[in-house]
Design a protein around this motif. Structure first.
Motif, mmCIF file in Angstrom:
data_model
loop_
_atom_site.group_PDB
_atom_site.id
_atom_site.type_symbol
_atom_site.label_atom_id
_atom_site.label_comp_id
_atom_site.label_asym_id
_atom_site.label_seq_id
_atom_site.Cartn_x
_atom_site.Cartn_y
_atom_site.Cartn_z
ATOM 1 N N ASP A 1 -9.244 -25.869 -37.403
ATOM 2 C CA ASP A 1 -9.331 -26.473 -38.909
ATOM 3 C C ASP A 1 -10.264 -27.474 -38.958
ATOM 4 O O ASP A 1 -10.215 -28.262 -39.922
ATOM 5 C CB ASP A 1 -8.049 -26.815 -39.447
ATOM 6 C CG ASP A 1 -7.032 -27.437 -38.672
ATOM 7 O OD1 ASP A 1 -7.542 -28.054 -37.469
ATOM 8 O OD2 ASP A 1 -5.962 -27.757 -39.100
ATOM 9 N N SER A 2 -11.224 -27.753 -38.159
ATOM 10 C CA SER A 2 -12.163 -28.633 -38.135
ATOM 11 C C SER A 2 -13.435 -28.266 -37.019
ATOM 12 O O SER A 2 -13.172 -27.405 -36.373
ATOM 13 C CB SER A 2 -11.690 -29.909 -37.642
ATOM 14 O OG SER A 2 -11.457 -30.177 -36.111
ATOM 15 N N ILE A 3 -14.691 -28.715 -37.681
ATOM 16 C CA ILE A 3 -15.868 -28.283 -37.046
ATOM 17 C C ILE A 3 -16.788 -29.463 -37.157
ATOM 18 O O ILE A 3 -16.530 -30.274 -38.109
ATOM 19 C CB ILE A 3 -16.381 -27.201 -37.729
ATOM 20 C CG1 ILE A 3 -17.585 -26.537 -36.800
ATOM 21 C CG2 ILE A 3 -17.008 -27.500 -39.249
ATOM 22 C CD1 ILE A 3 -18.307 -25.251 -37.165
ATOM 23 N N CYS A 4 -17.617 -29.667 -36.191
ATOM 24 C CA CYS A 4 -18.547 -30.917 -36.025
ATOM 25 C C CYS A 4 -19.627 -30.688 -35.204
ATOM 26 O O CYS A 4 -19.795 -29.636 -34.342
ATOM 27 C CB CYS A 4 -17.742 -32.126 -35.684
ATOM 28 S SG CYS A 4 -17.299 -32.268 -34.158
ATOM 29 N N PHE A 5 -20.737 -31.602 -35.388
ATOM 30 C CA PHE A 5 -21.897 -31.795 -34.526
ATOM 31 C C PHE A 5 -21.607 -33.063 -33.948
ATOM 32 O O PHE A 5 -21.183 -34.178 -34.543
ATOM 33 C CB PHE A 5 -23.043 -31.718 -35.235
ATOM 34 C CG PHE A 5 -23.105 -30.472 -36.195
ATOM 35 C CD1 PHE A 5 -24.160 -29.400 -35.596
ATOM 36 C CD2 PHE A 5 -22.737 -30.322 -37.632
ATOM 37 C CE1 PHE A 5 -23.989 -28.149 -36.161
ATOM 38 C CE2 PHE A 5 -22.867 -29.273 -38.134
ATOM 39 C CZ PHE A 5 -23.665 -28.049 -37.637
ATOM 40 N N ASP A 6 -22.164 -33.247 -32.600
ATOM 41 C CA ASP A 6 -22.109 -34.441 -31.939
ATOM 42 C C ASP A 6 -23.595 -35.000 -31.502
ATOM 43 O O ASP A 6 -24.495 -34.090 -31.796
ATOM 44 C CB ASP A 6 -21.131 -34.386 -30.747
ATOM 45 C CG ASP A 6 -21.771 -33.608 -29.509
ATOM 46 O OD1 ASP A 6 -22.810 -33.163 -29.489
ATOM 47 O OD2 ASP A 6 -20.774 -33.621 -28.689
ATOM 48 N N THR A 7 -23.602 -36.182 -30.981
ATOM 49 C CA THR A 7 -24.908 -36.902 -30.659
ATOM 50 C C THR A 7 -25.801 -36.141 -29.402
ATOM 51 O O THR A 7 -26.766 -36.296 -29.279
ATOM 52 C CB THR A 7 -24.780 -38.317 -30.362
ATOM 53 O OG1 THR A 7 -23.735 -38.608 -29.397
ATOM 54 C CG2 THR A 7 -24.440 -39.099 -31.604
ATOM 55 N N GLU A 8 -25.062 -35.347 -28.742
ATOM 56 C CA GLU A 8 -25.446 -34.788 -27.611
ATOM 57 C C GLU A 8 -26.085 -33.343 -28.108
ATOM 58 O O GLU A 8 -26.849 -32.585 -27.295
ATOM 59 C CB GLU A 8 -24.415 -34.360 -26.613
ATOM 60 C CG GLU A 8 -23.920 -35.588 -26.003
ATOM 61 C CD GLU A 8 -24.836 -36.440 -25.344
ATOM 62 O OE1 GLU A 8 -25.447 -35.789 -24.358
ATOM 63 O OE2 GLU A 8 -25.029 -37.437 -25.524
ATOM 64 N N GLY A 9 -26.137 -32.917 -29.414
ATOM 65 C CA GLY A 9 -26.681 -31.623 -29.895
ATOM 66 C C GLY A 9 -25.795 -30.595 -29.627
ATOM 67 O O GLY A 9 -26.284 -29.506 -30.011
ATOM 68 N N PHE A 10 -24.645 -30.885 -29.677
ATOM 69 C CA PHE A 10 -23.724 -29.777 -29.599
ATOM 70 C C PHE A 10 -22.884 -29.320 -31.031
ATOM 71 O O PHE A 10 -22.702 -30.356 -31.807
ATOM 72 C CB PHE A 10 -22.567 -29.895 -28.565
ATOM 73 C CG PHE A 10 -23.073 -29.621 -27.164
ATOM 74 C CD1 PHE A 10 -23.008 -28.412 -26.700
ATOM 75 C CD2 PHE A 10 -23.422 -30.840 -26.516
ATOM 76 C CE1 PHE A 10 -23.728 -28.447 -25.394
ATOM 77 C CE2 PHE A 10 -23.932 -30.757 -25.253
ATOM 78 C CZ PHE A 10 -24.188 -29.458 -24.758
ATOM 79 N N LEU A 11 -22.376 -28.260 -31.493
ATOM 80 C CA LEU A 11 -21.547 -27.830 -32.488
ATOM 81 C C LEU A 11 -20.180 -27.582 -31.700
ATOM 82 O O LEU A 11 -20.108 -26.965 -30.707
ATOM 83 C CB LEU A 11 -22.037 -26.381 -33.254
ATOM 84 C CG LEU A 11 -20.988 -25.989 -34.023
ATOM 85 C CD1 LEU A 11 -20.768 -26.597 -35.331
ATOM 86 C CD2 LEU A 11 -21.371 -24.414 -34.254
ATOM 87 N N ILE A 12 -18.993 -28.272 -32.264
ATOM 88 C CA ILE A 12 -17.938 -28.214 -31.525
ATOM 89 C C ILE A 12 -16.878 -27.563 -32.484
ATOM 90 O O ILE A 12 -16.695 -28.097 -33.744
ATOM 91 C CB ILE A 12 -17.501 -29.582 -31.036
ATOM 92 C CG1 ILE A 12 -18.568 -30.278 -30.327
ATOM 93 C CG2 ILE A 12 -16.045 -29.444 -30.589
ATOM 94 C CD1 ILE A 12 -18.154 -31.468 -29.998
ATOM 95 N N HIS A 13 -16.253 -26.315 -32.050
ATOM 96 C CA HIS A 13 -15.212 -26.048 -32.926
ATOM 97 C C HIS A 13 -14.160 -25.367 -31.903
ATOM 98 O O HIS A 13 -14.108 -24.693 -31.063
ATOM 99 C CB HIS A 13 -15.704 -24.714 -33.642
ATOM 100 C CG HIS A 13 -14.559 -24.234 -34.614
ATOM 101 N ND1 HIS A 13 -13.878 -24.688 -35.316
ATOM 102 C CD2 HIS A 13 -14.075 -23.013 -34.666
ATOM 103 C CE1 HIS A 13 -13.110 -23.859 -36.102
ATOM 104 N NE2 HIS A 13 -13.353 -22.533 -35.528
ATOM 105 N N LYS A 14 -12.867 -25.786 -32.364
ATOM 106 C CA LYS A 14 -11.752 -25.574 -31.406
ATOM 107 C C LYS A 14 -12.068 -25.483 -29.606
ATOM 108 O O LYS A 14 -11.831 -24.698 -28.785
ATOM 109 C CB LYS A 14 -11.321 -23.693 -31.428
ATOM 110 C CG LYS A 14 -10.841 -23.171 -32.748
ATOM 111 C CD LYS A 14 -10.328 -22.065 -32.787
ATOM 112 C CE LYS A 14 -11.388 -20.898 -32.706
ATOM 113 N NZ LYS A 14 -11.169 -19.518 -32.810
ATOM 114 N N LYS A 15 -12.577 -26.929 -29.657
ATOM 115 C CA LYS A 15 -12.767 -27.357 -28.167
ATOM 116 C C LYS A 15 -13.977 -26.684 -27.529
ATOM 117 O O LYS A 15 -14.336 -26.841 -26.418
ATOM 118 C CB LYS A 15 -11.549 -27.589 -27.294
ATOM 119 C CG LYS A 15 -10.626 -28.398 -27.711
ATOM 120 C CD LYS A 15 -9.458 -28.492 -26.810
ATOM 121 C CE LYS A 15 -8.138 -29.444 -27.123
ATOM 122 N NZ LYS A 15 -7.294 -29.440 -26.484
ATOM 123 N N THR A 16 -14.582 -25.806 -28.253
ATOM 124 C CA THR A 16 -15.826 -25.088 -27.658
ATOM 125 C C THR A 16 -17.163 -25.647 -27.968
ATOM 126 O O THR A 16 -17.330 -25.843 -29.278
ATOM 127 C CB THR A 16 -15.726 -23.516 -28.048
ATOM 128 O OG1 THR A 16 -14.508 -22.933 -27.679
ATOM 129 C CG2 THR A 16 -16.692 -22.467 -27.472
#
Length: 90
Positions: A52-67
């Motif tokens: 139930d969350s999704i994000c982008f990080d400073t390393e250039g990754f899209l993260i959802h369900k720890k993937t």
């Protein structure tokens, strides 16, 4: 709910622990990281860790369900990043 929601974030300062002589004597610390994204009201405070969350990080990754999925280049200080959530049905 409907509509489009956008917000921006900017890293204005980063501190390198290696520049501090006292910090060098302590155990290694993780690098600074920014995650920017969205979560539902009852979700974990750790963005991207649950379904139930999704994000982008400073390393250039899209993260959802720890993937983590590579989707852009790394970003750091003096860069403004924006995130848009479109809840319109069309």
């Amino acid at each position: 709910k409907s509509g489009r929601y956008m917000f921006e974030a900017k890293i204005v300062e980063t501190i390198n622990p290696a520049d501090d002589p006292v910090a060098r004597q302590r155990t290694p610390m993780p690098r600074s990281q920014l995650r920017i994204g969205f979560a539902t009201a009852g979700s974990s405070l750790f963005l991207g860790e649950t379904e139930d969350s999704i994000c982008f990080d400073t390393e250039g990754f899209l993260i959802h369900k720890k993937t983590r999925t590579s989707c852009s280049q790394k970003f750091g200080g003096d860069v403004v990043v924006a995130v848009v959530l479109n809840l319109d049905s069309s």
